[in-house]
Design a protein around this motif. Sequence first.
Motif, PDB file in Angstrom:
ATOM      1  N   ASP A   1      -7.148  -0.693  -5.142  1.00  0.00           N
ATOM      2  CA  ASP A   1      -5.950  -0.879  -5.958  1.00  0.00           C
ATOM      3  C   ASP A   1      -4.737  -1.166  -5.070  1.00  0.00           C
ATOM      4  N   SER A   2      -4.651  -0.497  -3.922  1.00  0.00           N
ATOM      5  CA  SER A   2      -3.558  -0.753  -2.982  1.00  0.00           C
ATOM      6  C   SER A   2      -3.620  -2.181  -2.448  1.00  0.00           C
TER       7      SER A   2
ATOM      8  N   GLU B   1       3.963   5.781  -5.540  1.00  0.00           N
ATOM      9  CA  GLU B   1       4.011   5.798  -6.999  1.00  0.00           C
ATOM     10  C   GLU B   1       2.833   6.560  -7.586  1.00  0.00           C
ATOM     11  N   PHE B   2       1.635   6.050  -7.436  1.00  0.00           N
ATOM     12  CA  PHE B   2       0.479   6.608  -8.141  1.00  0.00           C
ATOM     13  C   PHE B   2      -0.021   7.907  -7.516  1.00  0.00           C
TER      14      PHE B   2
ATOM     15  N   GLN C   1      -2.176  -4.525  -5.050  1.00  0.00           N
ATOM     16  CA  GLN C   1      -0.713  -4.467  -5.093  1.00  0.00           C
ATOM     17  C   GLN C   1      -0.097  -5.136  -3.869  1.00  0.00           C
ATOM     18  N   SER C   2      -0.746  -5.018  -2.717  1.00  0.00           N
ATOM     19  CA  SER C   2      -0.231  -5.658  -1.501  1.00  0.00           C
ATOM     20  C   SER C   2      -0.232  -7.172  -1.637  1.00  0.00           C
TER      21      SER C   2
ATOM     22  N   ASP D   1       0.833  -1.195   0.000  1.00  0.00           N
ATOM     23  CA  ASP D   1       0.000   0.000   0.000  1.00  0.00           C
ATOM     24  C   ASP D   1       0.874   1.254   0.000  1.00  0.00           C
TER      25      ASP D   1
ATOM     26  N   ARG E   1      -8.993   3.688  -5.145  1.00  0.00           N
ATOM     27  CA  ARG E   1      -7.563   3.766  -4.812  1.00  0.00           C
ATOM     28  C   ARG E   1      -7.207   2.776  -3.693  1.00  0.00           C
TER      29      ARG E   1
ATOM     30  N   ASN F   1       2.276   1.752  -3.418  1.00  0.00           N
ATOM     31  CA  ASN F   1       1.222   2.240  -4.292  1.00  0.00           C
ATOM     32  C   ASN F   1       1.028   3.742  -4.122  1.00  0.00           C
ATOM     33  N   ARG F   2       1.048   4.197  -2.887  1.00  0.00           N
ATOM     34  CA  ARG F   2       0.882   5.634  -2.627  1.00  0.00           C
ATOM     35  C   ARG F   2       2.086   6.431  -3.135  1.00  0.00           C
TER      36      ARG F   2
END
Length: 565
Positions: free
Chosen positions: A205-206, A134-135, A209-210, A128, A202, A131-132
């Motif tokens: 999406d995290s 980056e995006f 990715q986790s 997470d 969002r 993800n933060r």
Amino acid sequence: MFKGLFKKQESKYTTAEILRWLWRTWRGNRLQAAINMALGLTNVIISLLSVWAVKNAIDIASHAKEGSLYWAVGLMAALILCDFATSICNVWVKNILGIKAQNRMQQRILDRLLRSEWHGKERHHSGDVLNRLEFDVVNVVHFLTETLPSTVSTLALFIGAFAFLFSMDSGLALIIIFMLPLFILASKIYMRRMRQLTRQVRDSDSKVQSVLQETIQNRMLIKTLEKDAAMVDRLEDTQSELRQNVVRKTAFSVFSHLILNLGFALGYLVAFLWSALRMYNHTLSFGGMTAFLQLVGKIQGPARSLTKLVPAFVSVFTAAERLMELEENPLEEQGDPIYMTHKEGVGVRLDNVSYAYDTEEGNVINNMSFNFYPGSCTAILGETGAGKTTLVRMLMALLRPQQGEISIYNSTESRPLTPLTRCNFVYVPQGNTLMSGTIRDNLRLGKLDATDEEMMSALENACAEFVKGLPQGLDTCCTEDGGGLSEGQAQRIAIARALLREGSIMLFDEATSALDIETERRLLRNIIDNNSKTIIFITHRQAVVEYCSQTLTISKALNKGEAGA
């Protein structure tokens, strides 16, 4: 499907707090924003001049006015070339300065994360956080350096096109401008709901990715447990949640844009009919009608862009909230490192120290007192869960005692243990802690300016002479978690890395667990015989205990430490 369409978004931060955070973040990106704003305003001027140039050329061609058609077309060509030039500049600024701005912000937030207080239970999964970083960083930087400057040029184009149209027909211009309050009201309703939907997407999406990151990191474990299908199913569950949130957001967006586009289409039809009637009544030339329709498009275009600004605000507010959450942990004590070097050595003393992660579970460490006196060699023993790891974290000033005090001292002074005194410690953590890169890269984490001679000396003391025999020596590459090396080899390189530090207190957390007995004994002799530092071993191995001058046994039942010689 649209039940709860206008539900108010609950936010952790107020709008004012988010705006203040965005303002502070914008400070480092003002040059790029100013360049983008200047290019945008240049485009507006070129665009309005192009409308006039087209009208002028058509009026000359239709003999509505006198003039040279070649000069008129030449002016149009010059304006087209100017538009090409500004477009090239826009691409250059976006790609070159944009990536620099993203890099700066990622570095700032990563630095903030690394300098913040560490807690035993992290709030955010590492996937997470990535993800933060980056995006959400890209989202914020794009908004501050591109969206906001383009908004200025959009407003300028709107005002310029309106003034131009007003000079030609004030009635039509006022009809179009009176439609704006309806757009503003619709945008407020839209933003309220879209902000909630965007946050859900969002966060989902995290989660995806986790799951991906954890699965890849633990691929060997999953294979040995034969749970490949279970992990794919787990990924499908999180992806399904993401898809559902995307569907809800898309449905709302499509519905909103449909209503909006119907309004724009109606406005364009009104303008077309208005200009057609004037042309029919011979009060407007063909060039004038063309200019009319172009200007209406240049008023509606900015209006469309301004409506797109609403979801941009929604998106950046969501991204800002997620990045602000990463900065919630307070910073560790900041300042210059405090070295406690002394020829007689440095010790650490615990006085009635207690610590609990959760008040309901009780103290992990309870009223512990112990003296790791200068030059001593101590083995910390205890069953699993007794609090050895917690003690290590407190010795490294990662955790603060909730009761009592830990102090670092020498024969002349004593200080409370803080992050500023961490420089006095040489720490080898438990497990494989090598990073991807060369052996040299890993060793330099212990001492950035270490020479090859210093590195080889540290490797010898850590019984890692095998590095000399590798084809590429110090430049041998290993992958993530020391891939390409055995557990014992990776452990010895990690010890060598720590030995390059110049701290007065050495702390080894099960640092010899992957070594055979003979290598372990040789390593212990090298560490203990070659220096007079204070040494602390967290261990279960009897061979280590034999080399120590004192022991500290931590009992889970008593929840306190007991010293022994």
